[in-house]
Write a protein that holds these residues in place. Structure first.
Motif, PDB file in Angstrom:
ATOM      1  N   GLY A  13       0.792  -1.211   0.000  1.00 42.14           N
ATOM      2  CA  GLY A  13       0.000   0.000   0.000  1.00 42.14           C
ATOM      3  C   GLY A  13       0.826   1.263   0.000  1.00 42.14           C
ATOM      4  O   GLY A  13       0.312   2.337   0.337  1.00 42.14           O
ATOM      5  N   LEU A  14       2.119   1.172  -0.377  1.00 41.85           N
ATOM      6  CA  LEU A  14       2.996   2.333  -0.402  1.00 41.85           C
ATOM      7  C   LEU A  14       2.983   2.964  -1.786  1.00 41.85           C
ATOM      8  O   LEU A  14       2.577   2.350  -2.773  1.00 41.85           O
ATOM      9  CB  LEU A  14       4.421   1.920  -0.025  1.00 41.85           C
ATOM     10  N   ALA A  15       3.415   4.223  -1.831  1.00 43.22           N
ATOM     11  CA  ALA A  15       3.436   4.940  -3.099  1.00 43.22           C
ATOM     12  C   ALA A  15       4.484   4.344  -4.029  1.00 43.22           C
ATOM     13  O   ALA A  15       5.556   3.908  -3.602  1.00 43.22           O
ATOM     14  CB  ALA A  15       3.730   6.412  -2.844  1.00 43.22           C
ATOM     15  N   VAL A  16       4.160   4.304  -5.314  1.00 40.02           N
ATOM     16  CA  VAL A  16       5.058   3.779  -6.337  1.00 40.02           C
ATOM     17  C   VAL A  16       5.166   4.815  -7.447  1.00 40.02           C
ATOM     18  O   VAL A  16       4.157   5.405  -7.856  1.00 40.02           O
ATOM     19  CB  VAL A  16       4.533   2.443  -6.914  1.00 40.02           C
ATOM     20  N   ASP A  17       6.375   5.043  -7.916  1.00 38.46           N
ATOM     21  CA  ASP A  17       6.586   5.980  -9.018  1.00 38.46           C
ATOM     22  C   ASP A  17       6.141   5.312 -10.319  1.00 38.46           C
ATOM     23  O   ASP A  17       6.805   4.412 -10.843  1.00 38.46           O
ATOM     24  CB  ASP A  17       8.066   6.367  -9.097  1.00 38.46           C
ATOM     25  N   ASN A  18       4.986   5.726 -10.839  1.00 35.87           N
ATOM     26  CA  ASN A  18       4.432   5.129 -12.052  1.00 35.87           C
ATOM     27  C   ASN A  18       4.737   5.961 -13.297  1.00 35.87           C
ATOM     28  O   ASN A  18       4.152   5.714 -14.355  1.00 35.87           O
ATOM     29  CB  ASN A  18       2.913   4.974 -11.917  1.00 35.87           C
ATOM     30  N   THR A  19       5.644   6.943 -13.163  1.00 32.58           N
ATOM     31  CA  THR A  19       5.897   7.836 -14.292  1.00 32.58           C
ATOM     32  C   THR A  19       6.349   7.067 -15.524  1.00 32.58           C
ATOM     33  O   THR A  19       5.873   7.322 -16.647  1.00 32.58           O
ATOM     34  CB  THR A  19       6.967   8.877 -13.909  1.00 32.58           C
ATOM     35  N   HIS A  20       7.248   6.096 -15.306  1.00 37.97           N
ATOM     36  CA  HIS A  20       7.779   5.358 -16.455  1.00 37.97           C
ATOM     37  C   HIS A  20       6.698   4.549 -17.154  1.00 37.97           C
ATOM     38  O   HIS A  20       6.774   4.309 -18.356  1.00 37.97           O
ATOM     39  CB  HIS A  20       8.901   4.422 -15.988  1.00 37.97           C
ATOM     40  N   ARG A  21       5.673   4.142 -16.398  1.00 33.41           N
ATOM     41  CA  ARG A  21       4.590   3.362 -16.993  1.00 33.41           C
ATOM     42  C   ARG A  21       3.517   4.266 -17.581  1.00 33.41           C
ATOM     43  O   ARG A  21       2.945   3.984 -18.619  1.00 33.41           O
ATOM     44  CB  ARG A  21       3.979   2.440 -15.943  1.00 33.41           C
ATOM     45  N   ALA A  22       3.213   5.354 -16.869  1.00 28.52           N
ATOM     46  CA  ALA A  22       2.152   6.248 -17.321  1.00 28.52           C
ATOM     47  C   ALA A  22       2.500   6.906 -18.657  1.00 28.52           C
ATOM     48  O   ALA A  22       1.602   7.257 -19.428  1.00 28.52           O
ATOM     49  CB  ALA A  22       1.899   7.328 -16.259  1.00 28.52           C
ATOM     50  N   GLN A  23       3.805   7.065 -18.924  1.00 31.36           N
ATOM     51  CA  GLN A  23       4.212   7.687 -20.177  1.00 31.36           C
ATOM     52  C   GLN A  23       4.367   6.669 -21.301  1.00 31.36           C
ATOM     53  O   GLN A  23       4.434   7.049 -22.482  1.00 31.36           O
ATOM     54  CB  GLN A  23       5.535   8.433 -19.968  1.00 31.36           C
ATOM     55  N   ASN A  24       4.397   5.396 -20.951  1.00 31.62           N
ATOM     56  CA  ASN A  24       4.604   4.350 -21.954  1.00 31.62           C
ATOM     57  C   ASN A  24       3.263   3.832 -22.449  1.00 31.62           C
ATOM     58  O   ASN A  24       2.852   2.704 -22.179  1.00 31.62           O
ATOM     59  CB  ASN A  24       5.436   3.214 -21.343  1.00 31.62           C
ATOM     60  N   ILE A  25       2.557   4.696 -23.147  1.00 29.30           N
ATOM     61  CA  ILE A  25       1.206   4.343 -23.601  1.00 29.30           C
ATOM     62  C   ILE A  25       1.119   4.286 -25.127  1.00 29.30           C
ATOM     63  O   ILE A  25       0.026   4.286 -25.692  1.00 29.30           O
ATOM     64  CB  ILE A  25       0.173   5.350 -23.054  1.00 29.30           C
ATOM     65  N   GLY A  26       2.255   4.247 -25.768  1.00 26.95           N
ATOM     66  CA  GLY A  26       2.257   4.094 -27.219  1.00 26.95           C
ATOM     67  C   GLY A  26       2.337   5.419 -27.935  1.00 26.95           C
ATOM     68  O   GLY A  26       1.321   6.082 -28.116  1.00 26.95           O
ATOM     69  N   ASP A  27       3.528   5.801 -28.353  1.00 28.79           N
ATOM     70  CA  ASP A  27       3.728   7.052 -29.076  1.00 28.79           C
ATOM     71  C   ASP A  27       4.151   6.711 -30.502  1.00 28.79           C
ATOM     72  O   ASP A  27       5.238   6.175 -30.718  1.00 28.79           O
ATOM     73  CB  ASP A  27       4.802   7.881 -28.386  1.00 28.79           C
ATOM     74  N   PRO A  28       3.306   6.977 -31.493  1.00 26.05           N
ATOM     75  CA  PRO A  28       3.669   6.632 -32.884  1.00 26.05           C
ATOM     76  C   PRO A  28       4.982   7.257 -33.310  1.00 26.05           C
ATOM     77  O   PRO A  28       5.732   6.673 -34.101  1.00 26.05           O
ATOM     78  CB  PRO A  28       2.488   7.190 -33.686  1.00 26.05           C
ATOM     79  N   ALA A  29       5.312   8.419 -32.781  1.00 26.36           N
ATOM     80  CA  ALA A  29       6.546   9.082 -33.173  1.00 26.36           C
ATOM     81  C   ALA A  29       7.765   8.323 -32.673  1.00 26.36           C
ATOM     82  O   ALA A  29       8.862   8.463 -33.220  1.00 26.36           O
ATOM     83  CB  ALA A  29       6.569  10.507 -32.636  1.00 26.36           C
ATOM     84  N   ALA A  30       7.576   7.516 -31.599  1.00 24.60           N
ATOM     85  CA  ALA A  30       8.694   6.762 -31.031  1.00 24.60           C
ATOM     86  C   ALA A  30       8.805   5.361 -31.614  1.00 24.60           C
ATOM     87  O   ALA A  30       9.703   4.611 -31.245  1.00 24.60           O
ATOM     88  CB  ALA A  30       8.538   6.671 -29.514  1.00 24.60           C
ATOM     89  N   ALA A  31       7.897   4.993 -32.486  1.00 21.42           N
ATOM     90  CA  ALA A  31       7.917   3.641 -33.055  1.00 21.42           C
ATOM     91  C   ALA A  31       9.034   3.511 -34.087  1.00 21.42           C
ATOM     92  O   ALA A  31       9.427   4.478 -34.747  1.00 21.42           O
ATOM     93  CB  ALA A  31       6.573   3.320 -33.695  1.00 21.42           C
ATOM     94  N   ALA A  32       9.523   2.306 -34.207  1.00 20.41           N
ATOM     95  CA  ALA A  32      10.561   2.056 -35.204  1.00 20.41           C
ATOM     96  C   ALA A  32       9.990   2.188 -36.608  1.00 20.41           C
ATOM     97  O   ALA A  32       8.802   1.937 -36.844  1.00 20.41           O
ATOM     98  CB  ALA A  32      11.148   0.659 -35.004  1.00 20.41           C
ATOM     99  N   GLY A  33      10.823   2.596 -37.512  1.00 21.72           N
ATOM    100  CA  GLY A  33      10.365   2.740 -38.887  1.00 21.72           C
ATOM    101  C   GLY A  33       9.898   1.422 -39.468  1.00 21.72           C
ATOM    102  O   GLY A  33      10.392   0.357 -39.106  1.00 21.72           O
ATOM    103  N   ILE A  34       8.975   1.484 -40.413  1.00 18.77           N
ATOM    104  CA  ILE A  34       8.386   0.255 -40.944  1.00 18.77           C
ATOM    105  C   ILE A  34       9.408  -0.558 -41.733  1.00 18.77           C
ATOM    106  O   ILE A  34       9.282  -1.776 -41.883  1.00 18.77           O
ATOM    107  CB  ILE A  34       7.157   0.599 -41.809  1.00 18.77           C
ATOM    108  N   SER A  35      10.433   0.114 -42.232  1.00 17.33           N
ATOM    109  CA  SER A  35      11.462  -0.598 -42.996  1.00 17.33           C
ATOM    110  C   SER A  35      12.592  -1.111 -42.126  1.00 17.33           C
ATOM    111  O   SER A  35      13.475  -1.829 -42.607  1.00 17.33           O
ATOM    112  CB  SER A  35      12.036   0.339 -44.074  1.00 17.33           C
ATOM    113  N   ASP A  36      12.577  -0.727 -40.851  1.00 17.21           N
ATOM    114  CA  ASP A  36      13.618  -1.200 -39.955  1.00 17.21           C
ATOM    115  C   ASP A  36      13.397  -2.659 -39.589  1.00 17.21           C
ATOM    116  O   ASP A  36      12.328  -3.234 -39.830  1.00 17.21           O
ATOM    117  CB  ASP A  36      13.667  -0.346 -38.683  1.00 17.21           C
ATOM    118  N   GLN A  37      14.429  -3.244 -38.939  1.00 16.15           N
ATOM    119  CA  GLN A  37      14.359  -4.664 -38.606  1.00 16.15           C
ATOM    120  C   GLN A  37      13.193  -4.968 -37.680  1.00 16.15           C
ATOM    121  O   GLN A  37      12.516  -5.982 -37.821  1.00 16.15           O
ATOM    122  CB  GLN A  37      15.676  -5.098 -37.962  1.00 16.15           C
TER     123      GLN A  37
END
Length: 396
Positions: free
Chosen positions: A44-68
């Motif tokens: 029941g203690l506080a947890v830093d969820n920043t890394h998860r809350a921001q990892n919600i799928g950013d198309p700009a951060a996706a690998a290019g379609i021609s990449d491996q």
């Protein structure tokens, strides 16, 4: 009592933690949740969820379609679920309302555990303990009898309208208490005893009675407030009454007005606690429409009392579901306290004291009883009776 309702860590929807969690080393997990995060969440203690809350799928951060490891989009299923959990997903629902766009609310477990654990346990002990204490008092003290010789003369103590308000309040509160216990304790006690189907029928009727009788309770509460508040302000006679324990433990009966100090305590307990029960009950009757606790927590934080008492800063941002969870717990806790107080009131007004029931039974009390328990009030009544003929117009 507000601070005792639950743990203080912020919910998953709250980006700002109530208690600043330690900076976690996520190099071994590539930024994902660590074992330490999981252990803190379980405690029941506080947890830093920043890394998860921001990892919600950013198309700009996706690998290019021609990449491996190229993708056709920027959001995976886990990204979508995290977006829903942290209220960052672009969602549309047919349902409209304050809670419609909160699809995942992860503070429900502590509420359920508190409701089925400490609330039921300590609430049950409070009622059983009060009943046992009253039984022990009756065995040791016995019934409080009228000491002097009965006169046979009776004095009007309460008018019909006053008795109607009292019995409306008493009857509605008893029904609300019983049906509330059915809803709160039914899963643990009634289902094992009667089975699911009979309990479903009982619970359905209990809910209907509870929701509708609540309005009678609120009306009666307002009635007795206006009828009797003038008689329930503290005065110097109350100090002597309390010092002598109201004469319940033997000795002389201390003088008292229409309401003695004990009855005044009952009155104000009923008004304050009953009013709080009514407000939280109306909030539950109209879910998500009357949030109470986020604003209350904000006011408490301004005073600094929560931190002074070791609870830290209370959460000031609550989801609609959390508001209802706090309202339900507060409603139940205050109801348990008031039920214990009213049990003592019922005892004194029935088997605990000779002549006490007549006050609300017929409205007329034995004069000797009135002199012993409310001598100052009897003097006022006698004075009014003596002055009445002087102002009366003689009949022709």
């Amino acid at each position: 009592m507000l601070t005792a309702l639950g743990p203080n860590p912020a919910s998953a929807q709250e980006q700002d933690a109530v208690e600043a969690p330690p900076v976690a080393d996520r190099s071994a997990t590539g930024g994902a949740t660590t074992l330490e995060d999981i252990m803190r969440r379980q405690q029941g203690l506080a947890v830093d969820n920043t890394h998860r809350a921001q990892n919600i799928g950013d198309p700009a951060a996706a690998a290019g379609i021609s990449d491996q490891l190229g993708t056709l989009g920027g959001a995976s299923d886990p990204d979508l679920w995290r977006g829903m959990r942290f209220n960052a997903a672009d969602i549309t629902t047919q349902v409209r309302g304050p809670a419609a766009d909160v699809l995942i609310q992860d503070r429900g477990m502590w509420w359920l555990q508190f409701r089925e654990g400490p609330l039921l346990t300590y609430g049950g002990y409070l009622l059983l303990g009060t009943l046992g204490a009253l039984l022990l008092f009756f065995v040791l003290r016995g019934r409080v009898m009228i000491d002097g010789e009965k006169t046979g003369r009776r004095i009007e103590r309460f008018k019909n309208f006053e008795r109607f308000g009292h019995w409306l309040l008493a009857g509605s509160f008893i029904l609300l208490g019983l049906t509330g216990l059915v809803s709160l304790m039914g899963r643990k006690f009634l289902i094992p005893a009667f089975g699911h189907e009979p309990y479903a029928l009982i619970a359905g009727y209990s809910k209907w009675i509870h929701n509708n009788v609540s309005w009678a309770f609120i009306i009666a509460l307002v009635m007795i407030l206006f009828m009797w508040i003038v008689h329930n302000f503290p005065d110097r006679s109350d100090i002597r009454w309390l010092a002598k324990g109201g004469g319940l433990f033997g000795g002389e009966h201390p003088p008292a007005k229409k309401f003695n100090a004990g009855q005044k305590l009952i009155f104000w307990s009923t008004i304050v606690l009953g009013g709080s029960i009514a407000v939280s009950g109306v909030s539950l009757l109209f879910p998500f429409e009357l949030p109470l606790f986020a604003k209350t927590f904000a006011l408490l934080n301004v005073t600094g009392l929560p931190e002074l008492m070791g609870f830290g800063v209370l959460p000031e941002v609550l989801t609609p579901h959390e508001e209802m969870q706090y309202a339900q717990l507060w409603h139940a806790i205050v109801s348990f306290v008031l039920m214990a107080i009213i049990m003592a009131h019922i005892y004194i007004g029935s088997v605990g004291m000779e002549g006490a029931f007549d006050a609300m039974g017929t409205g007329m009390v034995e004069e000797q009883w009135a002199k012993e328990h409310h001598s100052l009030w009897v003097e006022e009544v006698k004075k009014r009776e003596g002055e009445a003929p002087k102002s009366a117009t003689p009949a022709e």
